[in-house]
Design a protein around this motif. Sequence first.
Motif, PDB file in Angstrom:
ATOM      1  N   SER A 154       0.847  -1.185   0.000  1.00  0.00           N
ATOM      2  CA  SER A 154       0.000   0.000   0.000  1.00  0.00           C
ATOM      3  C   SER A 154       0.884   1.236   0.000  1.00  0.00           C
ATOM      4  N   CYS A 155       0.299   2.367  -0.358  1.00  0.00           N
ATOM      5  CA  CYS A 155       1.061   3.619  -0.381  1.00  0.00           C
ATOM      6  C   CYS A 155       0.085   4.784  -0.331  1.00  0.00           C
ATOM      7  N   ALA A 156       0.310   5.673   0.622  1.00  0.00           N
ATOM      8  CA  ALA A 156      -0.508   6.874   0.730  1.00  0.00           C
ATOM      9  C   ALA A 156       0.125   8.061   0.021  1.00  0.00           C
ATOM     10  N   ASN A 157       1.415   7.964  -0.270  1.00  0.00           N
ATOM     11  CA  ASN A 157       2.123   9.106  -0.862  1.00  0.00           C
ATOM     12  C   ASN A 157       1.672   9.422  -2.279  1.00  0.00           C
ATOM     13  N   CYS A 158       1.246   8.410  -3.026  1.00  0.00           N
ATOM     14  CA  CYS A 158       0.881   8.645  -4.420  1.00  0.00           C
ATOM     15  C   CYS A 158      -0.622   8.833  -4.616  1.00  0.00           C
ATOM     16  N   CYS A 159      -1.370   9.101  -3.538  1.00  0.00           N
ATOM     17  CA  CYS A 159      -2.792   9.391  -3.709  1.00  0.00           C
ATOM     18  C   CYS A 159      -2.952  10.809  -4.256  1.00  0.00           C
ATOM     19  N   LYS A 160      -3.986  11.007  -5.054  1.00  0.00           N
ATOM     20  CA  LYS A 160      -4.214  12.300  -5.703  1.00  0.00           C
ATOM     21  C   LYS A 160      -5.642  12.750  -5.455  1.00  0.00           C
ATOM     22  N   PRO A 161      -5.848  14.051  -5.204  1.00  0.00           N
ATOM     23  CA  PRO A 161      -7.221  14.553  -5.083  1.00  0.00           C
ATOM     24  C   PRO A 161      -7.866  14.701  -6.454  1.00  0.00           C
ATOM     25  N   ARG A 162      -9.121  14.296  -6.545  1.00  0.00           N
ATOM     26  CA  ARG A 162      -9.886  14.436  -7.792  1.00  0.00           C
ATOM     27  C   ARG A 162     -11.181  15.181  -7.484  1.00  0.00           C
ATOM     28  N   ARG A 163     -11.357  16.307  -8.102  1.00  0.00           N
ATOM     29  CA  ARG A 163     -12.516  17.152  -7.826  1.00  0.00           C
ATOM     30  C   ARG A 163     -13.807  16.450  -8.238  1.00  0.00           C
ATOM     31  N   GLU A 172     -19.488   4.445  -1.354  1.00  0.00           N
ATOM     32  CA  GLU A 172     -19.123   3.884  -0.055  1.00  0.00           C
ATOM     33  C   GLU A 172     -17.636   3.529  -0.002  1.00  0.00           C
ATOM     34  N   GLY A 173     -17.006   3.845   1.122  1.00  0.00           N
ATOM     35  CA  GLY A 173     -15.616   3.460   1.344  1.00  0.00           C
ATOM     36  C   GLY A 173     -14.589   4.421   0.798  1.00  0.00           C
ATOM     37  N   GLN A 174     -15.022   5.560   0.256  1.00  0.00           N
ATOM     38  CA  GLN A 174     -14.071   6.524  -0.302  1.00  0.00           C
ATOM     39  C   GLN A 174     -13.512   7.436   0.782  1.00  0.00           C
ATOM     40  N   HIS A 175     -12.282   7.853   0.566  1.00  0.00           N
ATOM     41  CA  HIS A 175     -11.639   8.867   1.400  1.00  0.00           C
ATOM     42  C   HIS A 175     -11.851  10.203   0.691  1.00  0.00           C
ATOM     43  N   ILE A 176     -12.526  11.140   1.358  1.00  0.00           N
ATOM     44  CA  ILE A 176     -12.799  12.429   0.751  1.00  0.00           C
ATOM     45  C   ILE A 176     -12.201  13.545   1.601  1.00  0.00           C
ATOM     46  N   ARG A 177     -12.028  14.694   0.985  1.00  0.00           N
ATOM     47  CA  ARG A 177     -11.575  15.872   1.723  1.00  0.00           C
ATOM     48  C   ARG A 177     -12.410  17.080   1.312  1.00  0.00           C
ATOM     49  N   LEU A 178     -12.554  18.014   2.257  1.00  0.00           N
ATOM     50  CA  LEU A 178     -13.325  19.228   2.027  1.00  0.00           C
ATOM     51  C   LEU A 178     -12.577  20.404   2.643  1.00  0.00           C
ATOM     52  N   PRO A 179     -12.794  21.613   2.137  1.00  0.00           N
ATOM     53  CA  PRO A 179     -12.177  22.777   2.774  1.00  0.00           C
ATOM     54  C   PRO A 179     -12.619  22.901   4.227  1.00  0.00           C
ATOM     55  N   LEU A 237     -22.913  20.744  -4.426  1.00  0.00           N
ATOM     56  CA  LEU A 237     -21.714  21.063  -5.194  1.00  0.00           C
ATOM     57  C   LEU A 237     -21.665  22.520  -5.633  1.00  0.00           C
ATOM     58  N   GLU A 238     -22.795  23.232  -5.540  1.00  0.00           N
ATOM     59  CA  GLU A 238     -22.754  24.658  -5.824  1.00  0.00           C
ATOM     60  C   GLU A 238     -22.072  25.434  -4.698  1.00  0.00           C
ATOM     61  N   ASN A 239     -22.088  24.860  -3.501  1.00  0.00           N
ATOM     62  CA  ASN A 239     -21.496  25.531  -2.343  1.00  0.00           C
ATOM     63  C   ASN A 239     -20.275  24.807  -1.795  1.00  0.00           C
ATOM     64  N   ASP A 240     -20.216  23.505  -1.971  1.00  0.00           N
ATOM     65  CA  ASP A 240     -19.161  22.699  -1.350  1.00  0.00           C
ATOM     66  C   ASP A 240     -18.212  22.134  -2.406  1.00  0.00           C
ATOM     67  N   GLU A 241     -16.952  22.174  -2.098  1.00  0.00           N
ATOM     68  CA  GLU A 241     -15.934  21.530  -2.931  1.00  0.00           C
ATOM     69  C   GLU A 241     -15.522  20.226  -2.256  1.00  0.00           C
ATOM     70  N   ILE A 242     -15.724  19.135  -2.966  1.00  0.00           N
ATOM     71  CA  ILE A 242     -15.372  17.817  -2.434  1.00  0.00           C
ATOM     72  C   ILE A 242     -14.339  17.191  -3.358  1.00  0.00           C
ATOM     73  N   ASP A 243     -13.285  16.674  -2.761  1.00  0.00           N
ATOM     74  CA  ASP A 243     -12.255  15.954  -3.513  1.00  0.00           C
ATOM     75  C   ASP A 243     -12.240  14.502  -3.077  1.00  0.00           C
ATOM     76  N   ILE A 244     -12.211  13.596  -4.039  1.00  0.00           N
ATOM     77  CA  ILE A 244     -12.003  12.172  -3.750  1.00  0.00           C
ATOM     78  C   ILE A 244     -10.505  11.912  -3.779  1.00  0.00           C
ATOM     79  N   MET A 245      -9.979  11.309  -2.739  1.00  0.00           N
ATOM     80  CA  MET A 245      -8.561  10.975  -2.683  1.00  0.00           C
ATOM     81  C   MET A 245      -8.368   9.609  -3.346  1.00  0.00           C
ATOM     82  N   ASP A 246      -7.835   9.624  -4.555  1.00  0.00           N
ATOM     83  CA  ASP A 246      -7.634   8.391  -5.323  1.00  0.00           C
ATOM     84  C   ASP A 246      -6.294   7.767  -4.946  1.00  0.00           C
ATOM     85  N   TYR A 247      -6.344   6.567  -4.396  1.00  0.00           N
ATOM     86  CA  TYR A 247      -5.138   5.829  -4.029  1.00  0.00           C
ATOM     87  C   TYR A 247      -4.765   4.869  -5.150  1.00  0.00           C
ATOM     88  N   GLU A 248      -3.538   4.938  -5.594  1.00  0.00           N
ATOM     89  CA  GLU A 248      -3.081   3.995  -6.618  1.00  0.00           C
ATOM     90  C   GLU A 248      -2.757   2.634  -6.013  1.00  0.00           C
TER      91      GLU A 248
END
Length: 720
Positions: A154-163, A172-179, A237-248
């Motif tokens: 596994s590796c967390a270093n190569c994960c990328k945010p996807r808008r 279900e099961g996704q890692h997300i981030r928000l401002p 989505l008009e008010n909130d920015e959500i990024d899915i953290m894609d893990y390779e």
Amino acid sequence: MTLRYSSGRSSSDLSKSSFSEESDINASTILNRISINSDIAAGPLTDNVFDVEDSNNDELNHDGRVIFKRNNTNMDDLTADTENNPDSDSDENYYEDIDIGGVFEEIRQTYGEDLSETLSAYSRSASKEIDIHDIEESIDHLPEGTHPEENDKSCANCCKPRRVENVSWLKEGQHIRLPGARLTFSFRRKLVPVYYHHAIVKRVNKTFENSIELVLVNFSKVKKKITINEETVTYDLENDEIDIMDYEHPRYDPKTVVQRAESMVPKETETEGNKTFGSYNVFCCNCEHFASWCVVGEGESFQAKGVLKSSAEILCKAAGTGCKIGRFIKRFLNKATTKITAGFNFGKYIPGMFLGATAIIYLIYTVAMTIAYRVKLSKGKLCKVCFKREVIALWTNFGAFCITSGISYLVVHFLLPLLTPTPVGIPLFLVLVLLSLFLQWGIGKLVKALRSPYACDKIEVKHLSQITPGSMISFKYFRIPHFAIVTEKHVESAESKIGTITCVHYGLKGLNVFGTREVIEESFELDVNDNIKNVKLVDCRQLKTFPPDDIVKRVRARIGEKTWKPFSNRSDHLCFDTIVIEGNDGDSHSARSKMIGKSSSKHKSSFYVGKKEIHLRSDLHIGHIVKYKGHVGIVVRLEDVTEGGEQNFKMDMIVHWDSWVIRKRFSVDLKNERLLIMKYNPAHCCPMDDRVQRARQIEGELSEFRTGKDFLENCILKKL
């Protein structure tokens, strides 16, 4: 694949023993020792369970060898039984031999290429007869395999945010981030967060248009205390920015990620919070640590690391700059008066000592971090690509600090004293300080820009059957790491180790290294035993890719392209742009309910998302906002050209030009020119057809808009 049998041992005991990639030696022992009767017609393996019956049964006693029977049950287990089963109904079962080719084909597909090398050995006739005790002994010595829902790397270093552009992307099961809810600012229709909040999606409750109701597991404040909790939140989505953290390289599948997140939620009897994961700490145990732990098994917070790393770099740069300033002040005072500088005799050594101490501390930090990354790599918590990236970045930054600080120290000591009395002295000193800071800041950006878009491991090529059309390979090209897409392969047989590979890549026509690079298709001979070009297979299995035939068509369509760029369109960009499918994650959720809550965000989400260079006509659509030859406008017409393929076509754009809204017509040649798509938040935009219609309605009129940006916003923004 799990072996179970009814010989005094329960199936649950045996389910712990499973095949893994490291167990092919023991697997071959079992397979070699089991003889298959060839006198009975072969049957397929799929969706069946095979049981070993008592060899005393006349129907199954074929030369004393182990015979399998098939019944219509689950394929999850391969059952070996040496006793008669009184509950079985012999009329419903029929006996036949295994399709041994199918067995080994399934093993090869499931457990990788390592087993395929000994496939012929597995399928040969048994040299000696065995009984059930031999099978039991072999099974007992099998190593415990890896659970199917868990990866050994596994590796967390190569994960990328996807808008997130559509609520259907959230699952279900996704890692997300928000401002962050507090320190987030809006500037010119763009959100500027000071920090991000991270969470795990446990469940999607409701969706309607751009709104979604999620059940999240995350760190949140309850009763004035921050703990891990479940909460139901509504986002728009008009008010909130959500990024899915894609893990390779995730370690766990989505279901397991949710289970791990739920296991950290404190029970009602726990008053001190969850003791397993730890209490909240902004640097050591924050929301990002928790979310990454759920996905890869290792808590990582790149926000906290970034703050600490930036602080260390600022101190190092300030130390070098401080030494220069201190030395300059001393030189200036020496020229001013001898009385003032009487107490500076010892002080002349302070800048050098301070700079030397800083360099030693920086070196210790670099060595310690290198060792830490090495340990993580050995434990399977860091991929090889990210290990190389991090180590190169560490030592490059340290080298830049040493070089710039050393040169600056010499200049301040020897050159500047000669120029201090002149008008050039002070300006030269300021330029030197700014140049030093710029070099130390820019070297990190340069290293990052030279990285490949995706962190994919490289696999050593042991036989040519590993390479197929559509594969991505790496090799040495003029002794420089290079990438290409395989389009053809010519070999005498499947087991050949010598053959001809045809590939498409950014190459040079001739031996001039500094000549114009062009996408070309060329062939070369590959001998696996004498791999002069150091050819390796790039492992893209973790990425969402096009089918192999489509990959070959897409890359061949770019033959003749001459838009090579060192930071944005190299050979690796060519390959990944051809292979990887970007964008939508699946079909949209149905609007199950219009009764959905409102977002609590106080801001509007960012309008502008980014830009993307396209290289094929099929990636461009009517209604796109594009930038081409200095013009930014809306595509209203596309026409294919008979000759020219995917990179030559005609395009009409409506643009704002000199206070008029006019139509511009272009003959696009993507082989020699660049075309960029400007991406905007779909939640704020009207459909493609509507924006085209709006642009056509004001075509040819004197514009009421002051700038082209105002014109575009009028065409693409939703009308309230």
